[in-house]
Motif scaffolding. Structure first.
Motif, PDB file in Angstrom:
ATOM      1  N   LEU A   1      -8.144   3.958   3.511  1.00  0.00           N
ATOM      2  CA  LEU A   1      -7.277   2.901   2.988  1.00  0.00           C
ATOM      3  C   LEU A   1      -7.819   1.499   3.224  1.00  0.00           C
ATOM      4  O   LEU A   1      -7.332   0.539   2.634  1.00  0.00           O
ATOM      5  CB  LEU A   1      -5.880   3.000   3.605  1.00  0.00           C
ATOM      6  CG  LEU A   1      -5.032   4.172   3.158  1.00  0.00           C
ATOM      7  CD1 LEU A   1      -3.703   4.169   3.886  1.00  0.00           C
ATOM      8  CD2 LEU A   1      -4.819   4.130   1.659  1.00  0.00           C
ATOM      9  N   ARG A   2      -8.843   1.352   4.044  1.00  0.00           N
ATOM     10  CA  ARG A   2      -9.356   0.016   4.351  1.00  0.00           C
ATOM     11  C   ARG A   2      -9.937  -0.668   3.125  1.00  0.00           C
ATOM     12  O   ARG A   2      -9.822  -1.868   2.981  1.00  0.00           O
ATOM     13  CB  ARG A   2     -10.379   0.092   5.471  1.00  0.00           C
ATOM     14  CG  ARG A   2      -9.695   0.588   6.730  1.00  0.00           C
ATOM     15  CD  ARG A   2     -10.349   0.315   8.021  1.00  0.00           C
ATOM     16  NE  ARG A   2     -11.028  -0.907   8.249  1.00  0.00           N
ATOM     17  CZ  ARG A   2     -10.470  -1.998   8.794  1.00  0.00           C
ATOM     18  NH1 ARG A   2      -9.203  -1.995   9.088  1.00  0.00           N
ATOM     19  NH2 ARG A   2     -11.185  -3.062   9.040  1.00  0.00           N
TER      20      ARG A   2
ATOM     21  N   ASP B   1      -2.442   0.680  13.585  1.00  0.00           N
ATOM     22  CA  ASP B   1      -3.232  -0.538  13.585  1.00  0.00           C
ATOM     23  C   ASP B   1      -4.714  -0.247  13.825  1.00  0.00           C
ATOM     24  O   ASP B   1      -5.569  -1.032  13.422  1.00  0.00           O
ATOM     25  CB  ASP B   1      -2.686  -1.475  14.662  1.00  0.00           C
ATOM     26  CG  ASP B   1      -3.363  -2.823  14.651  1.00  0.00           C
ATOM     27  OD1 ASP B   1      -3.447  -3.417  13.563  1.00  0.00           O
ATOM     28  OD2 ASP B   1      -3.800  -3.270  15.724  1.00  0.00           O
ATOM     29  N   ALA B   2      -4.999   0.854  14.466  1.00  0.00           N
ATOM     30  CA  ALA B   2      -6.378   1.224  14.800  1.00  0.00           C
ATOM     31  C   ALA B   2      -6.448   2.737  14.967  1.00  0.00           C
ATOM     32  O   ALA B   2      -5.419   3.398  15.139  1.00  0.00           O
ATOM     33  CB  ALA B   2      -6.806   0.523  16.087  1.00  0.00           C
TER      34      ALA B   2
ATOM     35  N   THR C   1       0.839  -1.202   0.000  1.00  0.00           N
ATOM     36  CA  THR C   1       0.000   0.000   0.000  1.00  0.00           C
ATOM     37  C   THR C   1       0.876   1.255   0.000  1.00  0.00           C
ATOM     38  O   THR C   1       0.710   2.148  -0.835  1.00  0.00           O
ATOM     39  CB  THR C   1      -0.918   0.020   1.234  1.00  0.00           C
ATOM     40  OG1 THR C   1      -1.761  -1.125   1.192  1.00  0.00           O
ATOM     41  CG2 THR C   1      -1.753   1.290   1.281  1.00  0.00           C
ATOM     42  N   TRP C   2       1.834   1.311   0.922  1.00  0.00           N
ATOM     43  CA  TRP C   2       2.664   2.507   1.027  1.00  0.00           C
ATOM     44  C   TRP C   2       3.690   2.596  -0.091  1.00  0.00           C
ATOM     45  O   TRP C   2       4.092   3.680  -0.494  1.00  0.00           O
ATOM     46  CB  TRP C   2       3.286   2.618   2.422  1.00  0.00           C
ATOM     47  CG  TRP C   2       2.211   3.065   3.359  1.00  0.00           C
ATOM     48  CD1 TRP C   2       1.479   2.288   4.207  1.00  0.00           C
ATOM     49  CD2 TRP C   2       1.662   4.375   3.437  1.00  0.00           C
ATOM     50  NE1 TRP C   2       0.522   3.047   4.827  1.00  0.00           N
ATOM     51  CE2 TRP C   2       0.607   4.328   4.376  1.00  0.00           C
ATOM     52  CE3 TRP C   2       1.949   5.584   2.823  1.00  0.00           C
ATOM     53  CZ2 TRP C   2      -0.146   5.453   4.705  1.00  0.00           C
ATOM     54  CZ3 TRP C   2       1.206   6.702   3.155  1.00  0.00           C
ATOM     55  CH2 TRP C   2       0.172   6.627   4.093  1.00  0.00           C
ATOM     56  N   ALA C   3       4.095   1.459  -0.634  1.00  0.00           N
ATOM     57  CA  ALA C   3       4.974   1.499  -1.810  1.00  0.00           C
ATOM     58  C   ALA C   3       4.240   2.127  -2.985  1.00  0.00           C
ATOM     59  O   ALA C   3       4.802   2.931  -3.731  1.00  0.00           O
ATOM     60  CB  ALA C   3       5.447   0.095  -2.170  1.00  0.00           C
ATOM     61  N   THR C   4       2.976   1.775  -3.149  1.00  0.00           N
ATOM     62  CA  THR C   4       2.164   2.369  -4.217  1.00  0.00           C
ATOM     63  C   THR C   4       1.981   3.863  -3.995  1.00  0.00           C
ATOM     64  O   THR C   4       2.155   4.660  -4.916  1.00  0.00           O
ATOM     65  CB  THR C   4       0.787   1.672  -4.294  1.00  0.00           C
ATOM     66  OG1 THR C   4       0.995   0.283  -4.524  1.00  0.00           O
ATOM     67  CG2 THR C   4      -0.064   2.265  -5.399  1.00  0.00           C
TER      68      THR C   4
ATOM     69  N   THR D   1      -6.996   8.506  -2.265  1.00  0.00           N
ATOM     70  CA  THR D   1      -7.581   7.859  -1.099  1.00  0.00           C
ATOM     71  C   THR D   1      -6.945   8.336   0.201  1.00  0.00           C
ATOM     72  O   THR D   1      -7.522   8.178   1.255  1.00  0.00           O
ATOM     73  CB  THR D   1      -7.432   6.330  -1.199  1.00  0.00           C
ATOM     74  OG1 THR D   1      -6.064   6.031  -1.378  1.00  0.00           O
ATOM     75  CG2 THR D   1      -8.251   5.774  -2.326  1.00  0.00           C
ATOM     76  N   VAL D   2      -5.756   8.899   0.129  1.00  0.00           N
ATOM     77  CA  VAL D   2      -5.079   9.409   1.316  1.00  0.00           C
ATOM     78  C   VAL D   2      -5.157  10.928   1.297  1.00  0.00           C
ATOM     79  O   VAL D   2      -4.876  11.553   0.277  1.00  0.00           O
ATOM     80  CB  VAL D   2      -3.598   8.966   1.327  1.00  0.00           C
ATOM     81  CG1 VAL D   2      -2.867   9.572   2.508  1.00  0.00           C
ATOM     82  CG2 VAL D   2      -3.517   7.461   1.366  1.00  0.00           C
TER      83      VAL D   2
END
Length: 180
Positions: A136-137, A105-106, A52-55, A146-147
């Motif tokens: 991101l979920r 994580d939450a 996800t973060w690489a993208t 999305t971010v």
């Protein structure tokens, strides 16, 4: 007294002959040095958020830490996630780990045990906290909308502040957004 001046002339001739042989074996332009390795994102454990973060950051990712490149580790903000991050850092050596992305994580505040473990990890390598991003979920990564832009810019600025080169940015450039 003996004259040894011929030794020096022989060495010069041998060096010149070697240069001629190298020029014959490798004509100009036939040998290119390998490209400098880029920074690779490596997950400390499964489901860390590495892809996800690489993208989102436009970086490469690897399942196993490559021996040829510096890395940025990725882990979740849990005690087992941070333990996996410490294990990864011990395996590759702290000098090759430029930073660790700690993915929330939450949406809640971090438990005290996680905070203590983060201080220990942060003593050996820079830590960049990634906040909880609900979008991101269920994200599809056709674009980075999305971010929230402020979150993405803050993470990029933190990474570049820790000397992590990001794709498309000059070393002296700091990420900015119009929403600041």
């Amino acid at each position: 007294m003996r004259d040894f001046s011929w030794v020096q002339d022989t060495q010069i001739t041998a060096a010149a002959d070697e240069a001629d042989i190298n020029a014959w074996l490798f004509p100009a332009g036939t040998f290119q040095p390998p490209p400098a390795p880029g920074v690779v994102l490596v997950g400390a454990h499964p489901l860390a958020g590495t892809s996800t973060w690489a993208t989102l950051l436009g970086m490469e990712t690897a399942d196993v830490a490559p021996s040829y490149a510096p890395i940025v580790g990725v882990c979740r903000s849990t005690v087992p996630g941070i333990a996996a991050a410490k294990k990864l850092m011990a395996q590759v050596g702290p000098e090759r780990v430029l930073a660790f992305l700690i993915v929330a994580d939450a949406p809640a505040a971090l438990p005290s045990q996680v905070t203590r473990e983060l201080k220990v990890l942060g003593g050996g390598v820079p830590v960049v906290m990634v906040p909880w991003v609900n979008a991101l979920r269920n994200a599809d990564f056709t674009d980075t909308t999305t971010v929230p832009p402020k979150v993405l810019v803050r993470i990029k600025a933190s990474l570049t502040g820790h000397s992590v080169p990001l794709p498309g940015m000059k070393e002296t450039q700091t990420p900015t957004t119009k929403d600041n």
